[in-house]
Design a protein around this motif. Structure first.
Motif, PDB file in Angstrom:
ATOM      1  N   SER A 180      -6.314  -1.608  -4.412  1.00 35.00           N
ATOM      2  CA  SER A 180      -7.067  -0.772  -4.237  1.00 35.00           C
ATOM      3  C   SER A 180      -5.886   0.540  -4.463  1.00 35.00           C
ATOM      4  O   SER A 180      -4.467   0.280  -4.637  1.00 35.00           O
ATOM      5  N   TRP A 181      -6.506   1.562  -4.804  1.00 34.49           N
ATOM      6  CA  TRP A 181      -5.581   3.112  -4.249  1.00 34.49           C
ATOM      7  C   TRP A 181      -5.537   3.267  -2.702  1.00 34.49           C
ATOM      8  O   TRP A 181      -6.872   3.103  -2.425  1.00 34.49           O
ATOM      9  N   SER A 182      -4.283   3.360  -2.313  1.00 35.90           N
ATOM     10  CA  SER A 182      -4.497   4.154  -1.322  1.00 35.90           C
ATOM     11  C   SER A 182      -3.330   5.970  -1.012  1.00 35.90           C
ATOM     12  O   SER A 182      -1.698   5.369  -1.100  1.00 35.90           O
ATOM     13  N   TRP A 183      -4.240   6.533  -0.870  1.00 39.54           N
ATOM     14  CA  TRP A 183      -2.974   7.669  -1.132  1.00 39.54           C
ATOM     15  C   TRP A 183      -3.154   8.684   0.229  1.00 39.54           C
ATOM     16  O   TRP A 183      -4.622   8.668   0.739  1.00 39.54           O
ATOM     17  N   PRO A 184      -2.124   9.278   1.422  1.00 34.69           N
ATOM     18  CA  PRO A 184      -1.465   9.513   0.525  1.00 34.69           C
ATOM     19  C   PRO A 184       0.236   8.584   0.344  1.00 34.69           C
ATOM     20  O   PRO A 184      -0.243   7.536   1.146  1.00 34.69           O
ATOM     21  N   LYS A 185       1.186   8.696   0.054  1.00 28.82           N
ATOM     22  CA  LYS A 185       2.155   7.985  -0.373  1.00 28.82           C
ATOM     23  C   LYS A 185       3.164   8.267   0.944  1.00 28.82           C
ATOM     24  O   LYS A 185       3.257   9.564   1.013  1.00 28.82           O
ATOM     25  N   PRO A 186       3.047   7.325   1.404  1.00 31.46           N
ATOM     26  CA  PRO A 186       4.660   8.118   2.264  1.00 31.46           C
ATOM     27  C   PRO A 186       5.524   8.586   1.246  1.00 31.46           C
ATOM     28  O   PRO A 186       5.513   8.760   0.055  1.00 31.46           O
ATOM     29  N   VAL A 187       6.405   9.345   2.052  1.00 30.16           N
ATOM     30  CA  VAL A 187       7.907   9.904   1.272  1.00 30.16           C
ATOM     31  C   VAL A 187       8.618   9.344   0.729  1.00 30.16           C
ATOM     32  O   VAL A 187       9.253   9.806  -0.825  1.00 30.16           O
ATOM     33  N   GLN A 188       8.931   8.700   2.374  1.00 30.14           N
ATOM     34  CA  GLN A 188       9.574   6.695   1.506  1.00 30.14           C
ATOM     35  C   GLN A 188       8.658   5.986   1.889  1.00 30.14           C
ATOM     36  O   GLN A 188       8.605   6.219   3.111  1.00 30.14           O
ATOM     37  N   VAL A 189       9.030   5.268   1.542  1.00 32.31           N
ATOM     38  CA  VAL A 189       8.164   3.374   2.010  1.00 32.31           C
ATOM     39  C   VAL A 189       9.241   3.862   4.030  1.00 32.31           C
ATOM     40  O   VAL A 189      10.085   3.345   3.865  1.00 32.31           O
ATOM     41  N   PRO A 190       8.287   3.664   5.095  1.00 31.66           N
ATOM     42  CA  PRO A 190       9.405   4.106   6.371  1.00 31.66           C
ATOM     43  C   PRO A 190       9.855   1.971   6.231  1.00 31.66           C
ATOM     44  O   PRO A 190       9.756   1.254   6.457  1.00 31.66           O
ATOM     45  N   PRO A 191      11.760   2.738   7.011  1.00 33.69           N
ATOM     46  CA  PRO A 191      11.964   1.421   6.866  1.00 33.69           C
ATOM     47  C   PRO A 191      11.789   0.487   8.342  1.00 33.69           C
ATOM     48  O   PRO A 191      10.679   0.860   9.092  1.00 33.69           O
ATOM     49  N   LEU A 200       1.103  -1.070  -0.077  1.00 30.95           N
ATOM     50  CA  LEU A 200       0.126   0.130  -0.101  1.00 30.95           C
ATOM     51  C   LEU A 200       0.864   0.902   0.161  1.00 30.95           C
ATOM     52  O   LEU A 200       0.252   1.913  -0.658  1.00 30.95           O
ATOM     53  N   TRP A 201       1.956   1.310   1.028  1.00 35.30           N
ATOM     54  CA  TRP A 201       2.849   2.440   0.812  1.00 35.30           C
ATOM     55  C   TRP A 201       3.600   2.628  -0.237  1.00 35.30           C
ATOM     56  O   TRP A 201       3.571   3.647  -1.254  1.00 35.30           O
ATOM     57  N   ARG A 202       3.881   1.660  -1.553  1.00 28.73           N
ATOM     58  CA  ARG A 202       4.649   1.968  -2.444  1.00 28.73           C
ATOM     59  C   ARG A 202       4.071   1.632  -3.989  1.00 28.73           C
ATOM     60  O   ARG A 202       4.846   2.172  -4.834  1.00 28.73           O
ATOM     61  N   ASP A 203       3.145   1.437  -4.187  1.00 27.36           N
ATOM     62  CA  ASP A 203       2.121   0.892  -5.683  1.00 27.36           C
ATOM     63  C   ASP A 203       0.879   1.504  -5.808  1.00 27.36           C
ATOM     64  O   ASP A 203       0.291   1.739  -4.175  1.00 27.36           O
ATOM     65  N   GLU A 204       1.114   2.088  -6.694  1.00 31.57           N
ATOM     66  CA  GLU A 204       0.039   2.938  -7.217  1.00 31.57           C
ATOM     67  C   GLU A 204      -1.054   2.543  -7.070  1.00 31.57           C
ATOM     68  O   GLU A 204      -2.137   2.858  -6.840  1.00 31.57           O
ATOM     69  N   VAL A 205      -1.303   1.696  -7.295  1.00 32.12           N
ATOM     70  CA  VAL A 205      -2.502   0.158  -7.284  1.00 32.12           C
ATOM     71  C   VAL A 205      -2.176  -1.164  -6.648  1.00 32.12           C
ATOM     72  O   VAL A 205      -1.359  -1.815  -7.621  1.00 32.12           O
ATOM     73  N   ALA A 206      -2.109  -0.944  -5.428  1.00 31.44           N
ATOM     74  CA  ALA A 206      -1.963  -2.150  -4.534  1.00 31.44           C
ATOM     75  C   ALA A 206      -2.956  -2.914  -4.599  1.00 31.44           C
ATOM     76  O   ALA A 206      -4.179  -2.787  -4.045  1.00 31.44           O
ATOM     77  N   SER A 207      -2.341  -4.232  -4.521  1.00 36.46           N
ATOM     78  CA  SER A 207      -3.299  -5.873  -3.982  1.00 36.46           C
ATOM     79  C   SER A 207      -2.100  -6.959  -3.267  1.00 36.46           C
ATOM     80  O   SER A 207      -1.125  -6.890  -3.851  1.00 36.46           O
ATOM     81  N   PHE A 208      -3.497  -7.898  -2.706  1.00 36.58           N
ATOM     82  CA  PHE A 208      -2.684  -8.306  -1.193  1.00 36.58           C
ATOM     83  C   PHE A 208      -4.133  -9.479  -1.104  1.00 36.58           C
ATOM     84  O   PHE A 208      -4.440  -9.198  -1.220  1.00 36.58           O
ATOM     85  N   ASP A 209      -3.210 -10.515  -0.610  1.00 35.34           N
ATOM     86  CA  ASP A 209      -4.029 -11.576  -0.348  1.00 35.34           C
ATOM     87  C   ASP A 209      -4.623 -10.714   0.775  1.00 35.34           C
ATOM     88  O   ASP A 209      -4.046 -10.134   2.344  1.00 35.34           O
ATOM     89  N   GLY A 210      -6.439 -10.800   0.898  1.00 34.48           N
ATOM     90  CA  GLY A 210      -7.138 -10.140   1.234  1.00 34.48           C
ATOM     91  C   GLY A 210      -8.064  -8.711   1.628  1.00 34.48           C
ATOM     92  O   GLY A 210      -8.444  -8.365   1.969  1.00 34.48           O
TER      93      GLY A 210
END
Length: 268
Positions: A160-171, A146-156
């Protein structure tokens, strides 16, 4: 050497935004706060130390709400969970909250993740205790998508869209005792390992490096967590290539916390 601190943020401790300002004024790098959603009164699960459960476990603030106050009160201080109980959280809602905090803070969020030790707390969230590691893994991987992908999908959940994106993918850094299970998780989906107390790191480093090499990933960062810093300890960690340490603070009012901060700041 970068030095941060961790403290149980509670309704009785030094207010977290005041602590954050004091840390930034003294040149500290980061502030981490832990999570317990609740503590069932049955106390079937003893505290890992074997001692009576400290009062602060019953009074812990929500970490992401607390860190939002810390981030708003500062300009450069990094803010992190130490640790977030990922198996006990909805990954879609949590990913949104973390991304929002990182966006608003200008990319200052670090996500320390743990699996939890309190059986009844975990099971109250509908997660069997023996499955908590796998549930946490699944939830972290979902959040990272969800942090990384413009259109995110995962088992479950569906694409989907989920914005805002973080400035960086948090470590993401995993807490826990050294061992093949933990290091396999670190090598698969985390950026680092946060050993609580910092003991035994030198002996564990070869196994951690081997796990990362097998996964085809760079060596994970190691962050001694909730340690009591001394010059000798920091020099030892530096000799191992460690560049960040997180010191422990008592969950206490300002008149107890600030003198300790001054002692720790003298080590910077």
């Amino acid at each position: 050497m970068r030095l941060g601190v961790t403290m149980f943020a509670t309704d009785l401790a030094m207010p977290v935004h005041e602590l954050a300002r004091a840390l930034e004024e003294r040149g500290f790098d980061s502030l981490y706060v832990p999570e317990h959603t609740h503590i069932p009164v049955s106390r079937r699960t003893p505290h890992p130390s074997g001692a009576e459960l400290p009062e602060e476990y019953k009074r812990t603030l929500d970490p992401l709400v607390a860190l939002s106050y810390a981030a708003a009160a500062t300009r450069t201080l990094r803010v992190g969970t130490g640790i977030l109980l990922a198996a006990q959280r909805d990954p879609i809602v949590t990913a949104k909250a973390i991304a929002s905090l990182d966006h608003l803070s200008g990319g200052r969020v670090v996500v320390g993740v743990g699996f939890g030790w309190n059986v009844e707390e975990i099971e109250n969230h509908g997660v069997p205790y023996r499955e908590r590691r796998e549930v946490a893994r699944r939830n972290v991987l979902a959040m990272q998508a969800l942090w990384r992908d413009e259109v995110a999908s995962f088992d479950g959940f569906e694409p989907s869209w989920s914005w805002p994106k973080p400035v960086q993918v948090p470590p993401v850094h995993l807490g826990g005792a050294a061992g093949p299970k933990l290091f396999a998780h670190v090598a698969e989906y985390a950026d680092g390992w946060m050993p609580i107390g910092g003991r035994g790191i030198k002996a564990a480093l070869p196994a951690l490096r081997e796990a990362c090499e097998k996964a085809g990933r760079p060596a994970a960062e190691v962050i001694p967590f909730a340690t009591l810093p001394t010059r000798e300890k920091l020099d030892h960690y530096a000799s191992l290539g460690i560049t960040q340490v997180v010191a422990n603070l008592p969950s206490a009012p300002a008149d107890v916390v600030l003198p300790l901060l001054d002692e720790y700041a003298a080590l910077l």
